[in-house]
Design a protein around this motif. Structure first.
Motif, short mmCIF file in Angstrom:
data_model
loop_
_atom_site.label_atom_id
_atom_site.label_comp_id
_atom_site.label_asym_id
_atom_site.label_seq_id
_atom_site.Cartn_x
_atom_site.Cartn_y
_atom_site.Cartn_z
N TYR A 1 28.99 57.65 -29.71
CA TYR A 1 30.33 58.18 -29.50
C TYR A 1 31.18 57.11 -28.83
O TYR A 1 30.67 56.12 -28.32
CB TYR A 1 30.30 59.46 -28.67
CG TYR A 1 29.53 59.37 -27.37
CD1 TYR A 1 30.05 58.73 -26.25
CD2 TYR A 1 28.24 59.91 -27.27
CE1 TYR A 1 29.33 58.63 -25.07
CE2 TYR A 1 27.52 59.82 -26.08
CZ TYR A 1 28.07 59.18 -24.99
OH TYR A 1 27.36 59.09 -23.82
N LYS B 1 24.04 58.03 -27.68
CA LYS B 1 25.38 57.55 -27.30
C LYS B 1 26.16 57.01 -28.50
O LYS B 1 26.80 55.95 -28.42
CB LYS B 1 25.28 56.53 -26.17
CG LYS B 1 24.65 57.13 -24.93
CD LYS B 1 24.60 56.18 -23.77
CE LYS B 1 23.97 56.93 -22.59
NZ LYS B 1 23.79 56.12 -21.43
N ALA C 1 32.76 56.20 -25.87
CA ALA C 1 32.70 56.58 -24.46
C ALA C 1 34.06 56.44 -23.78
O ALA C 1 34.45 57.29 -22.98
CB ALA C 1 31.65 55.75 -23.73
N TYR D 1 28.81 60.30 -16.43
CA TYR D 1 27.55 60.76 -15.85
C TYR D 1 27.69 60.80 -14.34
O TYR D 1 27.98 59.77 -13.72
CB TYR D 1 26.39 59.83 -16.24
CG TYR D 1 26.07 59.86 -17.71
CD1 TYR D 1 25.12 60.72 -18.21
CD2 TYR D 1 26.76 59.04 -18.60
CE1 TYR D 1 24.84 60.76 -19.57
CE2 TYR D 1 26.50 59.07 -19.96
CZ TYR D 1 25.53 59.94 -20.44
OH TYR D 1 25.27 59.99 -21.77
#
Length: 178
Positions: free
Chosen positions: A64, A62, A66, A131
């Motif tokens: 990045y 992760k 988000a 997700y």
């Protein structure tokens, strides 16, 4: 980039002055490589393997932004595998993307063209999830987000896999990705 123009070199220098670390991935010590903080000599034609391994690390860990992905990219769009195993977007009848609302199983439809994924076609504000909940179904098909589909696609592109083709140690690929 083997050679750089003067205007690019000025931006390159300004970036370094602002704290950017520059890694040149090139089979030859180019002008750019000579100015970088680190030069990594890669086997010609294997750049994609290196990038896929980095992408896997960045997605898995992760590494990045988000919020940016959720708001301004197609990563929260719902997708499914078709009969041939290809990923398809789960669009509505008007070709508009659908997303799942964060922390729920509520599916929302976005405008076909938008710069912000946080308002649905009815003008309702919400936050799309990166997700999808396990087992989420839409139109009788199991769906996941584009981010989840990307994770599935890169699962075999480990740094150890890329090490064989690129000649770059898996530990170096991990370090550069991080």
């Amino acid at each position: 980039i083997g050679a750089v123009s003067t205007c690019r070199m000025v931006r390159f220098a300004q970036g370094r002055k602002n704290g950017a670390k520059v890694v040149a991935l090139d089979s030859r010590q180019s002008e750019t490589a000579s100015k970088a903080d680190e030069w990594i000599s890669i086997r010609p034609g294997t750049d994609l393997d290196f990038c896929l391994a980095m992408l896997k690390i960045m997605l898995d860990e992760k590494l990045y932004d988000a919020d940016f992905l959720m708001r301004h990219s197609n990563m929260p769009f719902l997708s499914y595998r078709d009969a041939e195993g290809q990923w398809q977007l789960a669009l509505d009848a008007q070709g508009q993307p659908r997303v799942v609302q964060e922390r729920t199983s509520i599916i929302r439809t976005l405008p076909a063209v938008t710069n912000d994924n946080t308002t649905d076609v009815d003008g309702t504000a919400f936050f799309p999830a990166l997700y999808a909940p396990p087992g989420l179904k839409l139109d009788g098909r199991e769906v996941v987000t584009v981010l989840q589909a990307q994770l599935d696609e890169v699962k075999s592109y480990t740094p150890e896999w890329a090490e064989h083709s690129t000649g770059i140690a898996a530990s170096t690929i991990r370090r550069i990705a991080r």
